[in-house]
Design a protein around this motif. Structure first.
Motif, PDB file in Angstrom:
ATOM      1  N   SER A  82       0.911  -1.076  -0.046  1.00 54.34           N
ATOM      2  CA  SER A  82       0.028   0.007   0.079  1.00 54.34           C
ATOM      3  C   SER A  82       0.762   1.346   0.101  1.00 54.34           C
ATOM      4  N   VAL A  83       2.027   1.327   0.684  1.00 56.48           N
ATOM      5  CA  VAL A  83       2.928   2.356   0.700  1.00 56.48           C
ATOM      6  C   VAL A  83       3.473   2.662  -0.418  1.00 56.48           C
ATOM      7  N   GLU A  84       3.927   1.646  -1.364  1.00 53.31           N
ATOM      8  CA  GLU A  84       4.493   1.657  -2.540  1.00 53.31           C
ATOM      9  C   GLU A  84       3.465   2.299  -3.485  1.00 53.31           C
ATOM     10  N   TYR A  85       2.133   1.726  -3.290  1.00 49.23           N
ATOM     11  CA  TYR A  85       1.283   2.207  -4.411  1.00 49.23           C
ATOM     12  C   TYR A  85       1.025   3.835  -4.154  1.00 49.23           C
ATOM     13  N   ALA A  86       0.875   4.217  -2.807  1.00 50.44           N
ATOM     14  CA  ALA A  86       0.789   5.529  -2.726  1.00 50.44           C
ATOM     15  C   ALA A  86       1.618   6.434  -3.218  1.00 50.44           C
ATOM     16  N   GLU A  87       3.237   5.930  -3.175  1.00 48.74           N
ATOM     17  CA  GLU A  87       4.280   6.803  -3.677  1.00 48.74           C
ATOM     18  C   GLU A  87       4.076   6.678  -5.355  1.00 48.74           C
ATOM     19  N   LEU A 135     -14.601  -2.698  -5.523  1.00 47.36           N
ATOM     20  CA  LEU A 135     -14.501  -2.236  -4.067  1.00 47.36           C
ATOM     21  C   LEU A 135     -13.070  -2.320  -3.688  1.00 47.36           C
ATOM     22  N   ILE A 136     -12.260  -3.350  -3.797  1.00 47.30           N
ATOM     23  CA  ILE A 136     -10.958  -3.543  -3.202  1.00 47.30           C
ATOM     24  C   ILE A 136      -9.964  -2.359  -3.697  1.00 47.30           C
ATOM     25  N   PHE A 137     -10.287  -2.114  -4.992  1.00 42.89           N
ATOM     26  CA  PHE A 137      -9.610  -0.996  -5.704  1.00 42.89           C
ATOM     27  C   PHE A 137      -9.975   0.494  -5.050  1.00 42.89           C
ATOM     28  N   THR A 138     -11.177   0.607  -4.888  1.00 46.59           N
ATOM     29  CA  THR A 138     -11.556   2.066  -4.453  1.00 46.59           C
ATOM     30  C   THR A 138     -11.002   2.212  -2.982  1.00 46.59           C
ATOM     31  N   GLU A 139     -11.076   1.182  -2.224  1.00 50.27           N
ATOM     32  CA  GLU A 139     -10.339   1.243  -0.718  1.00 50.27           C
ATOM     33  C   GLU A 139      -8.975   1.515  -0.773  1.00 50.27           C
ATOM     34  N   GLN A 140      -8.119   0.892  -1.730  1.00 51.50           N
ATOM     35  CA  GLN A 140      -6.598   1.179  -1.720  1.00 51.50           C
ATOM     36  C   GLN A 140      -6.331   2.246  -2.432  1.00 51.50           C
ATOM     37  N   LEU A 141      -7.269   2.891  -3.078  1.00 54.69           N
ATOM     38  CA  LEU A 141      -7.100   4.156  -3.785  1.00 54.69           C
ATOM     39  C   LEU A 141      -7.204   5.098  -2.633  1.00 54.69           C
ATOM     40  N   ILE A 148      -0.452   9.395   1.447  1.00 53.58           N
ATOM     41  CA  ILE A 148      -0.074  10.749   0.869  1.00 53.58           C
ATOM     42  C   ILE A 148      -0.138  11.999   1.866  1.00 53.58           C
ATOM     43  N   LYS A 149      -1.245  12.158   2.365  1.00 50.67           N
ATOM     44  CA  LYS A 149      -1.517  13.167   3.375  1.00 50.67           C
ATOM     45  C   LYS A 149      -0.946  12.792   4.645  1.00 50.67           C
ATOM     46  N   GLY A 150      -0.476  11.658   4.986  1.00 49.41           N
ATOM     47  CA  GLY A 150       0.095  11.462   6.453  1.00 49.41           C
ATOM     48  C   GLY A 150      -1.052  11.283   7.417  1.00 49.41           C
ATOM     49  N   GLU A 151      -2.236  10.840   6.956  1.00 51.99           N
ATOM     50  CA  GLU A 151      -3.507  10.600   7.847  1.00 51.99           C
ATOM     51  C   GLU A 151      -3.534   9.209   8.541  1.00 51.99           C
ATOM     52  N   PRO A 152      -4.076   9.012   9.523  1.00 47.52           N
ATOM     53  CA  PRO A 152      -3.804   7.693  10.267  1.00 47.52           C
ATOM     54  C   PRO A 152      -4.452   6.490   9.810  1.00 47.52           C
ATOM     55  N   TYR A 153      -5.211   6.599   8.621  1.00 46.69           N
ATOM     56  CA  TYR A 153      -6.142   5.326   8.286  1.00 46.69           C
ATOM     57  C   TYR A 153      -5.318   4.352   8.057  1.00 46.69           C
ATOM     58  N   HIS A 154      -4.127   4.365   7.285  1.00 44.16           N
ATOM     59  CA  HIS A 154      -3.265   3.007   7.199  1.00 44.16           C
ATOM     60  C   HIS A 154      -2.403   3.044   8.441  1.00 44.16           C
ATOM     61  N   HIS A 155      -2.128   1.622   8.927  1.00 46.96           N
ATOM     62  CA  HIS A 155      -1.378   1.194   9.920  1.00 46.96           C
ATOM     63  C   HIS A 155      -0.199   0.461   9.446  1.00 46.96           C
ATOM     64  N   GLU A 156       1.024   0.818   9.709  1.00 46.89           N
ATOM     65  CA  GLU A 156       2.230  -0.144   9.375  1.00 46.89           C
ATOM     66  C   GLU A 156       3.017  -0.553  10.256  1.00 46.89           C
TER      67      GLU A 156
END
Length: 156
Positions: A82-87, A135-141, A148-156
């Motif tokens: 997910s982080v690579e996709y965001a980059e 559905l999976i794609f829209t969630e990943q987008l 990208i915005k540095g918001e807390p939705y994604h946990h790594e």
């Protein structure tokens, strides 16, 4: 940059539709985003898989513009964490005027669409229905936007 998700046929499952609509609305807070539909083919029982892919391909090509950056969601595409996709998405946002993600029909894409595509990405080595991938794609987008915005939705 405008981002479009181009789909072959409507989403049939109301639960998927509800999730897709929810994530689409969330994505719109981060970037211009819309979902466009290619009409589903009628009377496909008499068509071979190849004929169906070619007919869908013709309809997809009518919607695309020469300047569009076209990314196919395809099982043979590049996989990302997910982080690579965001980059990757952030890089695309900086160089593309319009980014078009395409989810094909149940048999995939015609050769013409593969030749037109700028890139292919895969959500997993596993196979998902073309309806579920939406559905999976829209969630990943959405997830990529929050990363990208540095918001807390994604946990790594």
């Amino acid at each position: 940059m405008k981002t479009i998700l181009l789909l072959v046929g409507k989403t049939a499952n109301k639960h998927f539709t509800a999730g897709i609509n929810d994530y689409s609305e969330r994505i719109s807070h981060y970037m211009p985003f819309e979902i466009q539909y290619i009409p589903e083919l009628k009377n496909t029982r008499k068509l071979t898989e190849e004929q169906q892919k070619n007919m869908e391909g013709e309809l997809i090509m009518k919607v695309l513009h020469p300047s569009d950056t076209v990314v196919l969601l395809d099982e043979h595409g590049k996989e990302f964490r997910s982080v690579e996709y965001a980059e990757w998405l952030e890089r695309k946002r900086n160089i593309s005027r319009k980014l078009v993600f395409v989810i094909g029909g149940p048999y995939g894409f015609s050769e013409e669409i593969y030749n037109r595509a700028n890139e292919k990405i895969s959500l997993s080595k596993m196979t998902f229905s073309h309806q579920m991938v939406r559905l999976i794609f829209t969630e990943q987008l959405y997830r990529a936007c929050t990363i990208i915005k540095g918001e807390p939705y994604h946990h790594e």
